[in-house]
Motif scaffolding. Structure first.
Motif, PDB file in Angstrom:
ATOM      1  N   LYS A   1       0.858  -1.190   0.000  1.00 41.06           N
ATOM      2  CA  LYS A   1       0.000   0.000   0.000  1.00 41.06           C
ATOM      3  C   LYS A   1       0.892   1.238   0.000  1.00 41.06           C
ATOM      4  N   LYS A   2       0.592   2.165  -0.889  1.00 40.94           N
ATOM      5  CA  LYS A   2       1.352   3.412  -0.937  1.00 40.94           C
ATOM      6  C   LYS A   2       0.997   4.283   0.268  1.00 40.94           C
ATOM      7  N   LEU A   3       2.030   4.746   0.974  1.00 41.30           N
ATOM      8  CA  LEU A   3       1.823   5.660   2.096  1.00 41.30           C
ATOM      9  C   LEU A   3       1.976   7.111   1.653  1.00 41.30           C
ATOM     10  N   ARG A   4       3.023   7.388   0.878  1.00 43.40           N
ATOM     11  CA  ARG A   4       3.257   8.768   0.435  1.00 43.40           C
ATOM     12  C   ARG A   4       4.385   8.767  -0.598  1.00 43.40           C
ATOM     13  N   SER A   5       4.557   9.896  -1.262  1.00 42.25           N
ATOM     14  CA  SER A   5       5.644  10.046  -2.218  1.00 42.25           C
ATOM     15  C   SER A   5       6.163  11.471  -2.162  1.00 42.25           C
TER      16      SER A   5
END
Length: 277
Positions: free
Chosen positions: A259-263
């Protein structure tokens, strides 16, 4: 083992693009100069025709002049001592060489002996990953540093509370340099480093955090393998790719159960933080 130093005279606004292209072609480290860019690759991996193809690709957009020479190993430290300056990440992290005095204003003082290794802190992606590490849990975790370069990300992981570190790189200089940097920083964590790839990490060895600052192609190939070594709820920081490649990295990671948390991006380079579901 000798390295090739390529001196590219080019408008600085094209330096980032050329670093991305050269990184895909096997170049391992870069130094930005007032006139353009210095790029380094192992002599055995150097292909002059490939270099010409890359520079020709951008000739219509910018004037590029490229020259190259063989750089003997013994010259590298001397070159770095002439040009290496400390790197600051926000107001908490300072990466310095042994010939710089410490600055007590920074909470995390990281020592590095710069050699022919990627990850001195000057490259945008190294800065991006260190910046993300500040807001990730490290306390008591086992952390793996993929393609460790100088080992500087693992050193920061230790200072942030990691209990165990494992680093590896395919380049023997990087492994040697990482060991030296581990020793200089008096790590409290148990730390190991080896020359090789993710395939040599024992099956069943699990990490709470993984740092992977490499390049697009390796990440797309290896992210599924990283997930096998990541604990439930563990984090993966990916970087080493251009922001135009971010969608591919995110898709591969989602398909692998992350799951992507942030970029974040910096001068068109990107980093993405994921969590294992």
């Amino acid at each position: 083992m000798n390295y090739i130093e390529v001196d590219l005279k080019v408008d600085p606004e094209f330096s980032e693009i050329l670093m991305a292209e050269l990184g895909e072609a096997g170049f391992e480290s870069f130094v930005e100069t007032d006139e353009g860019l210095l790029a380094y690759i192992q002599e055995a991996d150097f292909d002059e025709d490939n270099l010409n193809e890359i520079t020709t690709k951008y000739q219509d957009l910018a004037t590029i002049a490229a020259t190259w020479k063989s750089l003997e190993r013994r010259n590298w430290n001397e070159e770095w001592e002439k040009s290496y300056e400390p790197i600051e990440v926000g107001d908490q992290i300072r990466v310095r060489a042994t010939f710089h005095e410490p600055d007590p204003a920074f909470k995390y003082d990281l020592l590095i002996q710069p050699k022919m290794s990627f990850g001195t802190g000057h490259h945008e992606t190294t800065w991006l990953v260190m910046n993300e590490q500040l807001s990730l849990p490290h306390e008591g975790l086992s952390v793996m540093d993929v393609g460790c370069g100088t080992g500087i990300l693992a050193v920061l992981a230790s200072k942030l509370g990691a209990a165990n570190l494992l680093g590896f790189d395919i380049d023997e200089w990087a492994v040697e340099n990482t060991r030296e940097n581990f020793a200089m920083n008096n790590l409290s964590a148990t730390a190991d480093v080896f020359q090789g790839t993710i395939t040599e990490v024992p099956a069943g060895q699990i990490f709470g955090g993984i740092l992977a600052n490499i390049n697009r192609n390796i990440l797309l190939s290896e992210i599924p393998k990283y997930v096998q070594h990541l604990s439930q709820g563990g984090w993966l920081v990916t970087s080493g790719f251009y922001e135009t490649d971010q969608a591919d990295i995110e898709q591969c990671s989602a398909e692998s159960g992350l799951k992507k948390l942030r970029s974040n991006t910096r001068n068109q380079w990107a980093t993405v933080v994921f969590e294992k579901l």
